[in-house]
Design a protein around this motif. Structure first.
Motif, PDB file in Angstrom:
ATOM      1  N   PHE A 144     -69.471  29.882  81.887  1.00  0.00           N
ATOM      2  CA  PHE A 144     -68.800  28.837  81.118  1.00  0.00           C
ATOM      3  C   PHE A 144     -67.515  29.406  80.549  1.00  0.00           C
ATOM      4  O   PHE A 144     -67.460  30.572  80.161  1.00  0.00           O
ATOM      5  N   PHE A 145     -66.504  28.551  80.474  1.00  0.00           N
ATOM      6  CA  PHE A 145     -65.187  28.992  80.061  1.00  0.00           C
ATOM      7  C   PHE A 145     -64.718  28.280  78.801  1.00  0.00           C
ATOM      8  O   PHE A 145     -65.061  27.113  78.558  1.00  0.00           O
ATOM      9  N   GLY A 146     -63.918  29.005  78.042  1.00  0.00           N
ATOM     10  CA  GLY A 146     -63.157  28.375  76.991  1.00  0.00           C
ATOM     11  C   GLY A 146     -62.019  27.568  77.595  1.00  0.00           C
ATOM     12  O   GLY A 146     -61.797  27.598  78.808  1.00  0.00           O
ATOM     13  N   GLN A 147     -61.286  26.865  76.738  1.00  0.00           N
ATOM     14  CA  GLN A 147     -60.219  25.999  77.245  1.00  0.00           C
ATOM     15  C   GLN A 147     -58.965  26.779  77.607  1.00  0.00           C
ATOM     16  O   GLN A 147     -58.041  26.226  78.205  1.00  0.00           O
ATOM     17  N   GLY A 148     -58.932  28.060  77.280  1.00  0.00           N
ATOM     18  CA  GLY A 148     -57.802  28.880  77.672  1.00  0.00           C
ATOM     19  C   GLY A 148     -56.722  28.947  76.615  1.00  0.00           C
ATOM     20  O   GLY A 148     -56.590  28.064  75.756  1.00  0.00           O
TER      21      GLY A 148
ATOM     22  N   LYS B 210     -60.637  22.323  87.400  1.00  0.00           N
ATOM     23  CA  LYS B 210     -59.824  22.615  86.219  1.00  0.00           C
ATOM     24  C   LYS B 210     -58.741  21.562  86.063  1.00  0.00           C
ATOM     25  O   LYS B 210     -57.920  21.354  86.965  1.00  0.00           O
TER      26      LYS B 210
ATOM     27  N   TYR C  39     -65.477  25.410  90.783  1.00  0.00           N
ATOM     28  CA  TYR C  39     -65.064  25.001  89.455  1.00  0.00           C
ATOM     29  C   TYR C  39     -63.904  24.033  89.590  1.00  0.00           C
ATOM     30  O   TYR C  39     -63.087  24.118  90.509  1.00  0.00           O
TER      31      TYR C  39
ATOM     32  N   ALA D 262     -54.475  22.269  80.866  1.00  0.00           N
ATOM     33  CA  ALA D 262     -54.741  22.549  79.448  1.00  0.00           C
ATOM     34  C   ALA D 262     -56.234  22.600  79.123  1.00  0.00           C
ATOM     35  O   ALA D 262     -56.621  22.506  77.950  1.00  0.00           O
ATOM     36  N   GLU D 263     -57.067  22.724  80.127  1.00  0.00           N
ATOM     37  CA  GLU D 263     -58.502  22.901  79.892  1.00  0.00           C
ATOM     38  C   GLU D 263     -58.985  24.116  80.675  1.00  0.00           C
ATOM     39  O   GLU D 263     -58.367  24.522  81.657  1.00  0.00           O
ATOM     40  N   GLY D 264     -60.114  24.672  80.245  1.00  0.00           N
ATOM     41  CA  GLY D 264     -60.716  25.743  81.013  1.00  0.00           C
ATOM     42  C   GLY D 264     -61.452  25.197  82.217  1.00  0.00           C
ATOM     43  O   GLY D 264     -61.742  24.010  82.305  1.00  0.00           O
ATOM     44  N   PRO D 265     -61.751  26.046  83.190  1.00  0.00           N
ATOM     45  CA  PRO D 265     -62.522  25.593  84.363  1.00  0.00           C
ATOM     46  C   PRO D 265     -63.904  25.105  83.950  1.00  0.00           C
ATOM     47  O   PRO D 265     -64.536  25.671  83.058  1.00  0.00           O
ATOM     48  N   THR D 266     -64.365  24.059  84.600  1.00  0.00           N
ATOM     49  CA  THR D 266     -65.724  23.563  84.367  1.00  0.00           C
ATOM     50  C   THR D 266     -66.520  23.659  85.660  1.00  0.00           C
ATOM     51  O   THR D 266     -66.021  23.361  86.744  1.00  0.00           O
ATOM     52  N   PHE D 267     -67.748  24.053  85.507  1.00  0.00           N
ATOM     53  CA  PHE D 267     -68.627  24.245  86.653  1.00  0.00           C
ATOM     54  C   PHE D 267     -68.901  22.918  87.344  1.00  0.00           C
ATOM     55  O   PHE D 267     -69.146  21.899  86.697  1.00  0.00           O
TER      56      PHE D 267
ATOM     57  N   ILE E 142     -52.177  32.248  81.459  1.00  0.00           N
ATOM     58  CA  ILE E 142     -53.290  31.631  80.750  1.00  0.00           C
ATOM     59  C   ILE E 142     -54.388  32.677  80.635  1.00  0.00           C
ATOM     60  O   ILE E 142     -54.763  33.299  81.626  1.00  0.00           O
TER      61      ILE E 142
ATOM     62  N   TYR F  97     -60.451  36.714  81.319  1.00  0.00           N
ATOM     63  CA  TYR F  97     -59.713  36.522  82.555  1.00  0.00           C
ATOM     64  C   TYR F  97     -58.252  36.215  82.243  1.00  0.00           C
ATOM     65  O   TYR F  97     -57.928  35.701  81.171  1.00  0.00           O
TER      66      TYR F  97
ATOM     67  N   LEU G 237     -58.311  33.389  79.508  1.00  0.00           N
ATOM     68  CA  LEU G 237     -59.556  32.629  79.371  1.00  0.00           C
ATOM     69  C   LEU G 237     -60.701  33.564  79.032  1.00  0.00           C
ATOM     70  O   LEU G 237     -60.823  34.646  79.617  1.00  0.00           O
TER      71      LEU G 237
END
Lengths: 114, 113
Positions: free
Chosen positions: B103-107, A38, A36, A41-46, B90, B35, B92
């Protein structure tokens, strides 16, 4: 005890060169591995994944290699670009078990300079 | 794939108070995961939330501190209760699609003062 380890907290590479990010795992039950990316200020992306039945998976500039005997995987980025600068997390799980959460490493911060 | 909206994106809270984080998914999913990422650490699973049943918590996390709701297949909340500065992290939410890729949210970046 960490089951997924990324021993390099940071890596600096010049634009156009290869970036190699490493990951080790201890649990032999893991059979599916993911990377992933990251940004702040963003979530992890695959990014890319690999099953334990393979030793290599390629997607454009990104290739993941798996060495099961060594319980080691690596992510290669070629050529590296400044936009690749981010934190990269290695994760592991047992495949096809819906509801099985991912186990993450601590991440490696990649900085690609132009 | 799945699109996950998480809010708030960040908050600064007083110690002793509670904060509820919301997670909305654009499709129905069976499992949702919460998480925590403490500074310099990996993403650590807090709990797994299955619609219609109580959440399953990982070692080191308890329901009184992190109550979770899962009222339907597209929504979940995580509450961080009686906060202390050690809860600054953080948080998530994540969904599992097909048993592998998540898939994740932006946290939610939480700072407790």
């Amino acid at each position: 005890d960490q089951q997924v380890k990324q021993n390099s907290p940071s890596l600096s590479v010049q634009e156009g060169r290869i970036s190699i990010l490493n990951c080790d795992y201890t649990n032999s039950m893991f059979d599916y591995f993911l990377w992933y990316k990251k940004y702040p200020a963003e979530g992890p992306t695959f990014l890319i994944s690999i099953s334990s039945i393979k030793d290599k998976n390629e997607d454009g500039r990104f290739t993941v290699f798996l060495n099961k005997s060594a319980k080691h995987l690596s992510l290669h980025i070629v050529p590296s670009q400044p936009g690749d600068s981010a934190v990269y997390f290695c994760a592991a799980t047992k495949a096809n078990q819906a509801g099985t959460a991912l186990i993450f490493g601590k991440g490696t911060t990649l900085s690609v300079s132009s | 794939s799945a699109v996950i909206s998480q809010k708030p994106s960040r908050d600064i809270c007083q110690r002793g108070t509670s904060l509820t984080i919301q997670c909305q998914v654009d499709s129905q999913v069976t499992m949702m995961f919460w998480y925590r990422q403490q500074p310099g650490q990996s993403l650590t699973l807090i709990a797994t939330a299955n619609q219609g049943s109580e959440a399953t918590y990982e070692s080191g996390f308890v329901i009184d501190k992190f109550p979770i709701s899962r009222p339907n297949l597209t929504f979940s909340t995580l509450t961080v209760s009686n906060m202390s500065p050690e809860d600054s992290s953080i948080y998530l939410c994540s969904v599992d699609v097909g048993g592998t890729e998540a898939f994740f949210g932006q946290g939610t970046r939480l700072t407790v003062v």
